[in-house]
Scaffold this motif. Structure first.
Motif, PDB file in Angstrom:
ATOM      1  N   LEU A  63      64.645  58.420  45.140  1.00  0.00           N
ATOM      2  CA  LEU A  63      64.912  57.736  46.402  1.00  0.00           C
ATOM      3  C   LEU A  63      65.345  58.775  47.440  1.00  0.00           C
ATOM      4  O   LEU A  63      66.199  59.613  47.168  1.00  0.00           O
ATOM      5  N   SER A  64      64.743  58.724  48.624  1.00  0.00           N
ATOM      6  CA  SER A  64      65.080  59.667  49.696  1.00  0.00           C
ATOM      7  C   SER A  64      65.593  58.919  50.918  1.00  0.00           C
ATOM      8  O   SER A  64      65.047  57.873  51.291  1.00  0.00           O
ATOM      9  N   LEU A  65      66.627  59.474  51.531  1.00  0.00           N
ATOM     10  CA  LEU A  65      67.208  58.871  52.731  1.00  0.00           C
ATOM     11  C   LEU A  65      67.850  59.957  53.577  1.00  0.00           C
ATOM     12  O   LEU A  65      68.075  61.079  53.121  1.00  0.00           O
ATOM     13  N   VAL A  66      68.140  59.612  54.825  1.00  0.00           N
ATOM     14  CA  VAL A  66      68.790  60.541  55.737  1.00  0.00           C
ATOM     15  C   VAL A  66      69.965  59.837  56.395  1.00  0.00           C
ATOM     16  O   VAL A  66      69.913  58.640  56.675  1.00  0.00           O
ATOM     17  N   MET A  67      71.070  60.571  56.604  1.00  0.00           N
ATOM     18  CA  MET A  67      72.295  60.003  57.159  1.00  0.00           C
ATOM     19  C   MET A  67      72.798  60.874  58.304  1.00  0.00           C
ATOM     20  O   MET A  67      72.651  62.092  58.272  1.00  0.00           O
ATOM     21  N   GLU A  68      73.407  60.239  59.300  1.00  0.00           N
ATOM     22  CA  GLU A  68      74.095  60.999  60.341  1.00  0.00           C
ATOM     23  C   GLU A  68      75.561  61.142  59.937  1.00  0.00           C
ATOM     24  O   GLU A  68      76.153  60.240  59.341  1.00  0.00           O
ATOM     25  N   LEU A  69      76.145  62.283  60.240  1.00  0.00           N
ATOM     26  CA  LEU A  69      77.533  62.575  59.899  1.00  0.00           C
ATOM     27  C   LEU A  69      78.338  62.737  61.180  1.00  0.00           C
ATOM     28  O   LEU A  69      77.851  63.288  62.160  1.00  0.00           O
ATOM     29  N   LYS A  70      79.577  62.274  61.143  1.00  0.00           N
ATOM     30  CA  LYS A  70      80.420  62.364  62.333  1.00  0.00           C
ATOM     31  C   LYS A  70      81.670  63.179  62.053  1.00  0.00           C
ATOM     32  O   LYS A  70      82.179  63.209  60.931  1.00  0.00           O
ATOM     33  N   VAL A  71      82.156  63.826  63.113  1.00  0.00           N
ATOM     34  CA  VAL A  71      83.396  64.593  63.021  1.00  0.00           C
ATOM     35  C   VAL A  71      84.565  63.615  62.962  1.00  0.00           C
ATOM     36  O   VAL A  71      84.675  62.705  63.782  1.00  0.00           O
ATOM     37  N   GLN A  72      85.435  63.805  61.976  1.00  0.00           N
ATOM     38  CA  GLN A  72      86.581  62.934  61.792  1.00  0.00           C
ATOM     39  C   GLN A  72      87.754  63.376  62.666  1.00  0.00           C
ATOM     40  O   GLN A  72      87.701  64.394  63.357  1.00  0.00           O
ATOM     41  N   THR A  73      88.835  62.603  62.614  1.00  0.00           N
ATOM     42  CA  THR A  73      90.005  62.877  63.443  1.00  0.00           C
ATOM     43  C   THR A  73      90.582  64.257  63.187  1.00  0.00           C
ATOM     44  O   THR A  73      91.062  64.930  64.106  1.00  0.00           O
ATOM     45  N   ASP A  74      90.516  64.722  61.930  1.00  0.00           N
ATOM     46  CA  ASP A  74      91.104  66.020  61.606  1.00  0.00           C
ATOM     47  C   ASP A  74      90.134  67.176  61.826  1.00  0.00           C
ATOM     48  O   ASP A  74      90.441  68.322  61.484  1.00  0.00           O
ATOM     49  N   GLY A  75      88.953  66.902  62.387  1.00  0.00           N
ATOM     50  CA  GLY A  75      87.984  67.948  62.665  1.00  0.00           C
ATOM     51  C   GLY A  75      86.989  68.185  61.555  1.00  0.00           C
ATOM     52  O   GLY A  75      86.053  68.980  61.708  1.00  0.00           O
ATOM     53  N   GLY A  76      87.153  67.521  60.419  1.00  0.00           N
ATOM     54  CA  GLY A  76      86.224  67.668  59.313  1.00  0.00           C
ATOM     55  C   GLY A  76      85.016  66.767  59.470  1.00  0.00           C
ATOM     56  O   GLY A  76      85.107  65.670  60.018  1.00  0.00           O
ATOM     57  N   VAL A  77      83.858  67.235  58.997  1.00  0.00           N
ATOM     58  CA  VAL A  77      82.640  66.427  58.967  1.00  0.00           C
ATOM     59  C   VAL A  77      82.560  65.805  57.585  1.00  0.00           C
ATOM     60  O   VAL A  77      82.451  66.510  56.574  1.00  0.00           O
ATOM     61  N   SER A  78      82.627  64.493  57.540  1.00  0.00           N
ATOM     62  CA  SER A  78      82.724  63.791  56.264  1.00  0.00           C
ATOM     63  C   SER A  78      81.353  63.378  55.744  1.00  0.00           C
ATOM     64  O   SER A  78      80.584  62.727  56.445  1.00  0.00           O
ATOM     65  N   PHE A  79      81.054  63.775  54.493  1.00  0.00           N
ATOM     66  CA  PHE A  79      79.853  63.301  53.808  1.00  0.00           C
ATOM     67  C   PHE A  79      80.296  62.456  52.627  1.00  0.00           C
ATOM     68  O   PHE A  79      81.086  62.898  51.788  1.00  0.00           O
TER      69      PHE A  79
END
Length: 808
Positions: free
Chosen positions: A136-152
């Protein structure tokens, strides 16, 4: 309490020639992740083995992020590849059903009709003795969190979800999947589990970590790429998570992905992805808000989840500005309002009542009837002259997501909705769906996180005035039409990661992108320059597919008429499945298998004990054991089941209802046209509210739960702040470990309260500077108090710091 038959988590299947329970070997699960900036490309492979003499019908459910674009599904067996293609859903189901009936091996992937964060995947006629790899293949957008980390977050964990008695989710839709009398196939043996990730791109990597995993991380010398690995061969009871810290995460980042010149529609044009972090003036924060906290107190919130919810609510309460209105709604099988007659002014008395409720909150209200409390809130008009903000705190374990988003969307013009999803396995479809429908914002947090660290950014967004008249323009040469995807302008929150997509004609040059809006009579203008834009070529067309998913999600929220054809056309052009389409493939090369028609019947579902205490389950299908233990450490906890991308380890799936929750409901009934309310001793007259007294918000002192401040030094300081932002000197003396008389002798202020407040602020600075984002709003309120006292705030702060520095 009703649990939907959709609780068939994980792998299960039926043997066409025999009616008996079988085990299916899940050999391995391998996932590869490639992250480029704020985009993650995910490919998961599950390998199953049919050790039996007869073909199997393999079906499983897999969790996905609700914003993920699923676009590819393949099966590899005996050297052959079955590639699924996107089709209109009913047509795809017919192709699959006809192929299976003809004895051909076939695959089908479709979005669950009740929740977009669950996929139903089918492999029909897996030949005997055959090993099949499903990819199964998919793509996701990631957002910068409050602490500056990009959460996956790789969803690998599904919790049982509550389905209200009158919910449309109780009408099981996959009738052709269910065959009466067939038995479940389950995974009992250990299997190999492997996740490998690669982080590449233009961002320099500062750190990669995880709050749930032990990772092996190898960052290149130039810090522009990293290899990450994680392997485990045991049952899995949480989502797989990773945090990436870039050196400069808040820098404007714009990608232009080239289109497929031979494609159609969206895929033919170039696609622009803009990552922006807009700042708004501090003066845009208003006290003219009516804030309603809606707290999930169902059984599934027990333990650490409820403790996190209490701590979160405490910070919210202390951060509210003087002059606003507020209320607290607790819900489970029933619901209750702290102030039954409506929201009340935030003052010392009302804060004391709210704090007493917050300290005694427990997960003791049964099921998760989330629709009825929202319906009751909307039955009362917002306070005149105040903007109504609703904050939902929940683990998101419900099926009636569409019913909720439709309700929230209808009232979005008068009430903004924000949502916090707590814990592994929380429904991203519910949490993000209601926030999107309510023109608000959401956060997904885990118990291992410092939950306050993330959600205080949500409070900041709540108290910010709405940005109106948002418009996006793009200057291109030669002049051409540029289309926003989706066409609805984005919602802007100060300091938060804003992602937007636009279709750009292939033969144009982008000179600039302008995002404009109005905030408190001030004009806002954010400009993206051509030097910020980077052109990329991606064979997987990741950005195009993400834009398609964003448009599909927006259509589902807007509920526009006559959009079905547009949604299907977009889905077919991009390969991204929606609720109206599916991925289907048939093996035309392999030999057909023999099939007996008489085996079409209902699956027997049960739950295997995990050797620990728990609430008893009541069977739904008649032939189950008289009782089965719900695998949990606490009697009323809706303990989640261990799922790994469709594989269940050491447990089977189930279909049952919780006796303890049913007892909580008693004999009360809820109709679709009324609200079952828990009003304490008060009566509320409303055509849409049933005045049925079920329980009370009052809690005796004997049953009080421990305060979330216990054992947490930061929460101890926060809990002592008064409604106006001040502290009492005796409370600060206790926090500092200094006699009150000693502090009084050193008081340079005109009032004792001003000196105590200055000391509390200095204490926060000295002991909890790293958690500043958690207490910044209540500190702002404290400084406003000092300003109102006509004190020299700077001199007080220096005196307070000097006193604390002189002590150990």
């Amino acid at each position: 309490m009703t649990m939907s038959p959709l609780y068939g988590w994980g792998l299960w299947g039926t043997c066409l020639q025999e009616i008996e329970q079988k085990e299916v070997d899940l050999v391995s699960v391998k996932t590869h992740v490639e992250i480029r900036g704020f985009v993650a490309q995910v490919s998961s492979s599950l390998t199953y083995l049919n050790n039996y003499k007869d073909p199997l019908q393999v079906r499983y459910k897999v969790p996905v992020d609700e914003g993920a674009a699923v676009y590819k599904f393949e099966a590899h067996l005996d050297g052959r590849t079955i590639t699924a293609h996107c089709m209109e859903k009913k047509a795809a189901e017919k192709v699959y059903k006809d192929a299976v009936k003809a004895g051909q091996t076939a695959v089908l992937a479709r979005e669950d009709s009740n929740s977009s964060d669950v996929l139903n995947l089918l492999l029909g006629n897996l030949p005997p003795g055959t090993q099949a790899e499903l990819k199964l293949s998919l793509v996701m957008e990631l957002k910068v969190q409050t602490d500056g980390g990009v959460s996956f977050v790789l969803p690998t964990f599904l919790k049982p979800r509550y389905s209200p008695a009158n919910s449309p989710a109780n009408s099981f839709h996959d009738t052709e999947e269910i065959a009466k009398g067939q038995n479940i196939m389950f995974v009992r043996k250990q299997y190999a589990y492997e996740v490998k990730a690669r982080v590449v791109g233009a961002h320099r990597i500062a750190q990669i970590t995880s709050h749930s995993e032990l990772l092996s991380v190898d960052i290149s010398e130039d810090a522009l790429s990293a290899e990450v690995s994680q392997c485990r061969s045991s049952n899995y009871d949480r989502d797989w998570t990773m945090l990436i810290y870039y050196a400069d995460p808040y820098k404007t980042h714009v990608l232009r992905e080239t289109g497929d010149r031979s494609g159609v529609g969206l895929m033919k044009d170039d696609l622009l992805m803009v990552n922006l972090f807009p700042e708004v003036p501090a003066s845009s924060f208003s006290n003219k808000n009516e804030v309603i906290f809606v707290v999930d107190r169902s059984g599934s919130m027990q333990g650490e989840t409820m403790q996190s919810a209490r701590a979160t609510l405490l910070l919210f309460l202390k951060s509210l500005p003087v002059g606003c209105f507020f209320n607290i709604v607790s819900f489970g099988s029933s619901f209750s309002f702290l102030f039954p007659s409506g929201s009340e002014m935030y003052n010392e008395e009302t804060l004391a009542k709210a704090s007493a409720l917050q300290q005694n909150m427990q997960a003791d209200m049964g099921g998760t009837e989330i629709f009825q409390p929202f319906k009751a809130i909307y039955s009362q008009p917002p306070k005149a002259g105040y903007a109504r903000q609703i904050l939902l705190i929940s683990d998101g374990s419900v099926w009636n997501v569409d019913q909720m988003t439709e309700l929230v969307s209808r009232h979005a013009h008068e009430s903004r909705v924000f949502a916090v999803g707590i814990g592994h396995g929380a429904s991203t479809s519910l949490i993000r769906g209601v926030a999107r429908a309510g023109k608000g914002r959401s956060e997904m947090v885990f118990q291992q996180d410092k939950i306050q660290h993330k959600v205080m950014g949500l409070v900041t967004s709540m108290l910010q005035d709405s940005v109106h008249n948002v418009r996006v323009s793009c200057e291109v040469e030669p002049t051409s039409r540029v289309r926003l995807v989706p066409k609805v302008p984005p919602i802007i929150f100060g300091g938060q990661h804003l992602i937007l997509y636009a279709r750009i004609p292939a033969d144009t040059v982008v000179k600039s992108v302008n995002i404009q809006g109005s905030l408190s009579s001030k004009d806002l203008n954010f400009v993206v320059k051509d030097s910020d834009i980077k052109v990329v070529h991606d064979e997987e067309m990741s950005l195009h597919r993400l834009a398609a998913r964003a448009q599909i999600n927006q259509w589902q929220v807007d509920q526009e008429e006559d959009i079905s054809d547009d949604m299907i056309s977009l889905s077919l052009a991009t390969g991204v499945i929606s609720r109206l389409t599916a991925l289907v493939g048939v093996d035309h090369e392999g030999n057909a298998v023999a099939r007996e028609e008489k085996q079409d019947c209902m699956p027997h579902m049960m739950m295997k004990s995990r050797r620990c205490g728990g609430a008893r389950l009541r069977p739904m299908f008649g032939s189950q054991p008289k009782s089965a233990l719900f695998g949990c450490s606490q009697p009323e906890s809706a303990q989640a089941y261990q799922l790994l991308s469709g594989g269940l380890h050491d447990c089977t799936v189930f279909g049952a209802s919780l006796g303890s929750a049913e007892a909580c409901r008693g004999s009360s009934k809820v109709s679709s046209d009324s609200v079952q309310a828990c009003w304490g001793s008060s009566k509320v007259s409303s055509d849409s509210v049933q005045e049925d007294v079920l329980c009370s918000t009052e809690v005796s002192a004997d049953s009080a739960a421990p305060s979330p401040a216990d054992g947490d030094p930061l929460m101890a300081i926060v809990s002592k702040q008064r409604f106006d932002g001040s502290w009492l000197l005796e409370d600060v003396a206790e926090l500092c470990g200094v006699a009150c008389a000693v502090l009084g002798e050193r008081n340079p202020a005109k009032t004792e309260a001003a000196w105590a407040t200055a000391l509390a602020l200095a204490l926060l600075e000295k002991r909890h500077a790293e958690a500043r984002d958690q207490w910044s709003l209540l500190a702002t309120k404290a400084r406003a108090f000092l300003s109102g006292c006509q004190e020299d705030a700077q001199a007080l702060a220096e005196a307070a710091r000097a006193l604390l520095e002189a002590r150990p």
